[in-house]
Design a protein around this motif. Sequence first.
Motif, PDB file in Angstrom:
ATOM      1  N   ALA A 116       0.834  -1.205   0.000  1.00 16.89           N
ATOM      2  CA  ALA A 116       0.000   0.000   0.000  1.00 16.89           C
ATOM      3  C   ALA A 116       0.866   1.251   0.000  1.00 16.89           C
ATOM      4  N   THR A 117       0.319   2.328  -0.513  1.00 17.55           N
ATOM      5  CA  THR A 117       1.061   3.585  -0.616  1.00 17.55           C
ATOM      6  C   THR A 117       0.918   4.453   0.623  1.00 17.55           C
ATOM      7  N   ARG A 118       0.182   3.989   1.615  1.00 17.64           N
ATOM      8  CA  ARG A 118       0.096   4.727   2.872  1.00 17.64           C
ATOM      9  C   ARG A 118       0.435   3.799   4.031  1.00 17.64           C
ATOM     10  N   ALA A 119       0.953   4.382   5.083  1.00 16.79           N
ATOM     11  CA  ALA A 119       1.288   3.601   6.272  1.00 16.79           C
ATOM     12  C   ALA A 119       0.015   3.135   6.978  1.00 16.79           C
ATOM     13  N   HIS A 120       0.120   2.010   7.662  1.00 18.95           N
ATOM     14  CA  HIS A 120      -1.003   1.454   8.427  1.00 18.95           C
ATOM     15  C   HIS A 120      -2.247   1.307   7.546  1.00 18.95           C
ATOM     16  N   ALA A 121      -2.055   0.748   6.369  1.00 21.51           N
ATOM     17  CA  ALA A 121      -3.166   0.622   5.416  1.00 21.51           C
ATOM     18  C   ALA A 121      -4.232  -0.359   5.889  1.00 21.51           C
ATOM     19  N   LEU A 122      -3.826  -1.414   6.575  1.00 21.90           N
ATOM     20  CA  LEU A 122      -4.775  -2.431   7.030  1.00 21.90           C
ATOM     21  C   LEU A 122      -4.948  -2.351   8.539  1.00 21.90           C
ATOM     22  N   ASP A 123      -6.199  -2.309   8.980  1.00 21.50           N
ATOM     23  CA  ASP A 123      -6.441  -2.404  10.415  1.00 21.50           C
ATOM     24  C   ASP A 123      -6.532  -3.879  10.801  1.00 21.50           C
ATOM     25  N   SER A 124      -6.735  -4.162  12.074  1.00 15.58           N
ATOM     26  CA  SER A 124      -6.700  -5.552  12.548  1.00 15.58           C
ATOM     27  C   SER A 124      -7.777  -6.403  11.884  1.00 15.58           C
ATOM     28  N   ARG A 125      -8.939  -5.845  11.669  1.00 17.12           N
ATOM     29  CA  ARG A 125     -10.013  -6.608  11.024  1.00 17.12           C
ATOM     30  C   ARG A 125      -9.663  -6.909   9.572  1.00 17.12           C
ATOM     31  N   GLU A 126      -9.049  -5.977   8.887  1.00 14.45           N
ATOM     32  CA  GLU A 126      -8.655  -6.195   7.492  1.00 14.45           C
ATOM     33  C   GLU A 126      -7.511  -7.189   7.380  1.00 14.45           C
ATOM     34  N   VAL A 127      -6.631  -7.215   8.383  1.00 16.74           N
ATOM     35  CA  VAL A 127      -5.574  -8.226   8.410  1.00 16.74           C
ATOM     36  C   VAL A 127      -6.192  -9.617   8.517  1.00 16.74           C
ATOM     37  N   GLU A 128      -7.175  -9.769   9.386  1.00 16.78           N
ATOM     38  CA  GLU A 128      -7.858 -11.057   9.527  1.00 16.78           C
ATOM     39  C   GLU A 128      -8.550 -11.447   8.223  1.00 16.78           C
ATOM     40  N   ALA A 129      -9.176 -10.483   7.569  1.00 14.66           N
ATOM     41  CA  ALA A 129      -9.856 -10.765   6.300  1.00 14.66           C
ATOM     42  C   ALA A 129      -8.850 -11.180   5.231  1.00 14.66           C
ATOM     43  N   ALA A 130      -7.709 -10.504   5.185  1.00 13.35           N
ATOM     44  CA  ALA A 130      -6.689 -10.828   4.191  1.00 13.35           C
ATOM     45  C   ALA A 130      -6.151 -12.239   4.392  1.00 13.35           C
ATOM     46  N   TRP A 131      -5.970 -12.641   5.649  1.00 11.62           N
ATOM     47  CA  TRP A 131      -5.466 -13.992   5.913  1.00 11.62           C
ATOM     48  C   TRP A 131      -6.510 -15.035   5.520  1.00 11.62           C
ATOM     49  N   ALA A 132      -7.783 -14.742   5.763  1.00 11.92           N
ATOM     50  CA  ALA A 132      -8.848 -15.652   5.331  1.00 11.92           C
ATOM     51  C   ALA A 132      -8.885 -15.738   3.806  1.00 11.92           C
ATOM     52  N   MET A 133      -8.687 -14.619   3.142  1.00  9.81           N
ATOM     53  CA  MET A 133      -8.639 -14.614   1.679  1.00  9.81           C
ATOM     54  C   MET A 133      -7.441 -15.418   1.172  1.00  9.81           C
ATOM     55  N   ALA A 134      -6.325 -15.354   1.899  1.00 11.77           N
ATOM     56  CA  ALA A 134      -5.143 -16.124   1.511  1.00 11.77           C
ATOM     57  C   ALA A 134      -5.416 -17.622   1.565  1.00 11.77           C
ATOM     58  N   ASP A 135      -6.219 -18.058   2.536  1.00 10.44           N
ATOM     59  CA  ASP A 135      -6.595 -19.473   2.609  1.00 10.44           C
ATOM     60  C   ASP A 135      -7.385 -19.887   1.365  1.00 10.44           C
ATOM     61  N   ILE A 136      -8.293 -19.017   0.932  1.00 13.07           N
ATOM     62  CA  ILE A 136      -9.069 -19.308  -0.273  1.00 13.07           C
ATOM     63  C   ILE A 136      -8.154 -19.322  -1.495  1.00 13.07           C
ATOM     64  N   ALA A 137      -7.267 -18.342  -1.561  1.00 12.81           N
ATOM     65  CA  ALA A 137      -6.341 -18.267  -2.694  1.00 12.81           C
ATOM     66  C   ALA A 137      -5.461 -19.507  -2.766  1.00 12.81           C
ATOM     67  N   ALA A 138      -5.053 -20.030  -1.608  1.00 14.43           N
ATOM     68  CA  ALA A 138      -4.173 -21.201  -1.581  1.00 14.43           C
ATOM     69  C   ALA A 138      -4.806 -22.385  -2.295  1.00 14.43           C
ATOM     70  N   VAL A 139      -6.074 -22.641  -2.018  1.00 12.85           N
ATOM     71  CA  VAL A 139      -6.768 -23.764  -2.648  1.00 12.85           C
ATOM     72  C   VAL A 139      -6.834 -23.564  -4.156  1.00 12.85           C
ATOM     73  N   ARG A 140      -7.156 -22.349  -4.564  1.00 12.57           N
ATOM     74  CA  ARG A 140      -7.279 -22.056  -5.988  1.00 12.57           C
ATOM     75  C   ARG A 140      -5.930 -22.199  -6.702  1.00 12.57           C
ATOM     76  N   VAL A 141      -4.869 -21.704  -6.082  1.00 14.70           N
ATOM     77  CA  VAL A 141      -3.527 -21.794  -6.674  1.00 14.70           C
ATOM     78  C   VAL A 141      -3.095 -23.252  -6.801  1.00 14.70           C
ATOM     79  N   VAL A 142      -3.290 -24.038  -5.735  1.00  5.56           N
ATOM     80  CA  VAL A 142      -2.882 -25.443  -5.774  1.00  5.56           C
ATOM     81  C   VAL A 142      -3.646 -26.204  -6.851  1.00  5.56           C
ATOM     82  N   ASP A 143      -4.946 -25.972  -6.932  1.00  7.44           N
ATOM     83  CA  ASP A 143      -5.752 -26.641  -7.945  1.00  7.44           C
ATOM     84  C   ASP A 143      -5.214 -26.322  -9.339  1.00  7.44           C
ATOM     85  N   HIS A 144      -4.882 -25.065  -9.568  1.00  7.41           N
ATOM     86  CA  HIS A 144      -4.343 -24.644 -10.866  1.00  7.41           C
ATOM     87  C   HIS A 144      -2.979 -25.292 -11.131  1.00  7.41           C
ATOM     88  N   LEU A 145      -2.091 -25.241 -10.150  1.00 11.86           N
ATOM     89  CA  LEU A 145      -0.745 -25.787 -10.341  1.00 11.86           C
ATOM     90  C   LEU A 145      -0.775 -27.294 -10.579  1.00 11.86           C
TER      91      LEU A 145
END
Length: 212
Positions: A116-145
């Motif tokens: 991000a182009t600004r400091a402290h772009a993600l708050d704690s709730r957004e960090v949790e959401a990003a990690w949950a999104m990473a779990d979804i992305a992992a499945v999709r990436v593995v399936d593709h690979l």
Amino acid sequence: MLEFPLYTSLCEWFVSTLPVEHAAISTLGEPFELETVCASDAVAAELERIQLDGGAGPCWHAKATGTPALLPDLRHGEDFSWPAFVDAAESFAVRSAYAFPMSVGAVDVGVVDLYATRAHALDSREVEAAWAMADIAAVRVVDHLLSNLGASSPPAGSPKRSIHQATGMVMAQLGIPSDDAFVVIRAHAFATGRTVSDIAEAIIRREIDFSA
């Protein structure tokens, strides 16, 4: 509920959902290759290249610790001794960086990097959401690979009884849909050099439990 995106839009999914300008996803070696899977733009691609080539940066820290690497202010944060990465980020006006490890079952997949182009772009709730999104992305990436590598895919017609049963058990263990559960089984088979049927039988015998 998080929407499951198409593979080609994974990086754009992160940028469009979270208050960041750049995103990249990379696999960081065993059992997959060391490569960038996708990048939202040239800035993300270059910051990934610097980390992968240099073997240092937030993505490697996230992989080593198995937890997000959070750098909310690159100018005034903790010194991780990543001068090449920090200098490059500064040149692109990136002020904060966040790396989220991806895994499928017991298999390390790689990392999602957000910039991000600004400091402290993600708050704690957004960090949790990003990690949950990473779990979804992992499945999709593995399936593709695995599909590109020709690794085992669902049998034609009705699945074998053992695979079907094992898939149901993984669904219960991880609380995920059947398609995702089968990706977990395929990923574990690929990572261990065994067949999908072997892994399915081991799951049924309770030798493998992904919730443990």
